[in-house]
Design a protein around this motif. Structure first.
Motif, PDB file in Angstrom:
ATOM      1  N   SER A 125       0.830  -1.203   0.000  1.00 45.37           N
ATOM      2  CA  SER A 125       0.000   0.000   0.000  1.00 45.37           C
ATOM      3  C   SER A 125       0.869   1.258   0.000  1.00 45.37           C
ATOM      4  O   SER A 125       1.824   1.362   0.781  1.00 45.37           O
ATOM      5  CB  SER A 125      -0.896  -0.006   1.246  1.00 45.37           C
ATOM      6  N   LYS A 126       0.517   2.199  -0.869  1.00 43.96           N
ATOM      7  CA  LYS A 126       1.224   3.488  -0.911  1.00 43.96           C
ATOM      8  C   LYS A 126       1.152   4.166   0.453  1.00 43.96           C
ATOM      9  O   LYS A 126       2.134   4.723   0.933  1.00 43.96           O
ATOM     10  CB  LYS A 126       0.614   4.374  -1.989  1.00 43.96           C
ATOM     11  N   GLN A 152       4.176   5.540   3.025  1.00 48.14           N
ATOM     12  CA  GLN A 152       4.217   6.911   3.536  1.00 48.14           C
ATOM     13  C   GLN A 152       4.272   6.915   5.061  1.00 48.14           C
ATOM     14  O   GLN A 152       5.047   7.668   5.651  1.00 48.14           O
ATOM     15  CB  GLN A 152       2.995   7.701   3.056  1.00 48.14           C
ATOM     16  N   PHE A 196       6.040   3.336  -5.765  1.00 51.03           N
ATOM     17  CA  PHE A 196       4.955   3.601  -4.838  1.00 51.03           C
ATOM     18  C   PHE A 196       4.362   4.993  -5.033  1.00 51.03           C
ATOM     19  O   PHE A 196       3.465   5.371  -4.324  1.00 51.03           O
ATOM     20  CB  PHE A 196       5.450   3.473  -3.386  1.00 51.03           C
ATOM     21  N   LYS A 197       4.853   5.766  -5.972  1.00 52.09           N
ATOM     22  CA  LYS A 197       4.370   7.135  -6.152  1.00 52.09           C
ATOM     23  C   LYS A 197       3.310   7.226  -7.246  1.00 52.09           C
ATOM     24  O   LYS A 197       3.002   8.292  -7.726  1.00 52.09           O
ATOM     25  CB  LYS A 197       5.542   8.077  -6.463  1.00 52.09           C
ATOM     26  N   LYS A 198       2.753   6.095  -7.655  1.00 51.55           N
ATOM     27  CA  LYS A 198       1.718   6.078  -8.701  1.00 51.55           C
ATOM     28  C   LYS A 198       0.422   6.652  -8.194  1.00 51.55           C
ATOM     29  O   LYS A 198       0.076   6.578  -7.071  1.00 51.55           O
ATOM     30  CB  LYS A 198       1.496   4.657  -9.179  1.00 51.55           C
TER      31      LYS A 198
END
Length: 132
Positions: A8-9, A13, A130-132
Motif C-alpha cells: 500500500s502506498k 508513507q 509507490f508514487k503512482k
C-alpha cells in the motif's frame, strides 16, 4: 519467477514518516544537548569507536545536523533512498558506541536494529514505484 508483492502506498508513507521521527528528535537533541550527548558517549562501553571519528563535540554537532537534514528528506519523501543510506550510516556508529555492550538493557539495541530494518526497506526497494 519472482513473486509480485503488493504494498500500500499509504503504508510506505506512514513508515517513512514514523522512521524519520526518531532522527528528527535525536538530531534536535544532539544540537540542544551537546554536552550531555558527549558525556553519554564518554561513558559508553565502546567510546573508543566514537573517538576514532574525531572530536566528540564536533561529531555530535555534525551528526545532529545530518540527522535533521536527512530526517526531513525522508519525512517528505525527497531522495528517500539516499536519506535512508545517510541515516543508516549515522545509526550504525551510534549503535555500536552506545548500545552494543550494554548488557543491562538490550531494548535500545533492538530498537536501533528495528530502525535499521525500516531504513533498509527504503534502501532496498524502488520507492518510485509507490508514487503512482
Amino acid at each position: 519467477m519472482t513473486p509480485i508483492i503488493t504494498v500500500s502506498k499509504r503504508s510506505v508513507q506512514l513508515l517513512r514518516i514514523m522512521v524519520s521521527g526518531i532522527f528528527l528528535v535525536a538530531g534536535f537533541g544532539h544540537l540542544i544537548n551537546i554536552e550531555k550527548t558527549v558525556q553519554r558517549i564518554e561513558m559508553a562501553s565502546f567510546k573508543g569507536f566514537a573517538l576514532f571519528f574525531g572530536n566528540l563535540e564536533l561529531m555530535v554537532i555534525l551528526s545532529g545536523i545530518v540527522m535533521l537534514i536527512a530526517g526531513i528528506s525522508l519525512l517528505i519523501g525527497f531522495k528517500t533512498r539516499w536519506a535512508a543510506i545517510v541515516l543508516l550510516l549515522i545509526l550504525l556508529p551510534i549503535t555500536i558506541t552506545i548500545q552494543v555492550g550494554q548488557i543491562t538493557s538490550l531494548g535500545p539495541l533492538f530498537k536501533n536494529i528495528a530502525i535499521a530494518g525500516g531504513l533498509l526497506f527504503f534502501i532496498l526497494n524502488d520507492i518510485q514505484t509507490f508514487k503512482k
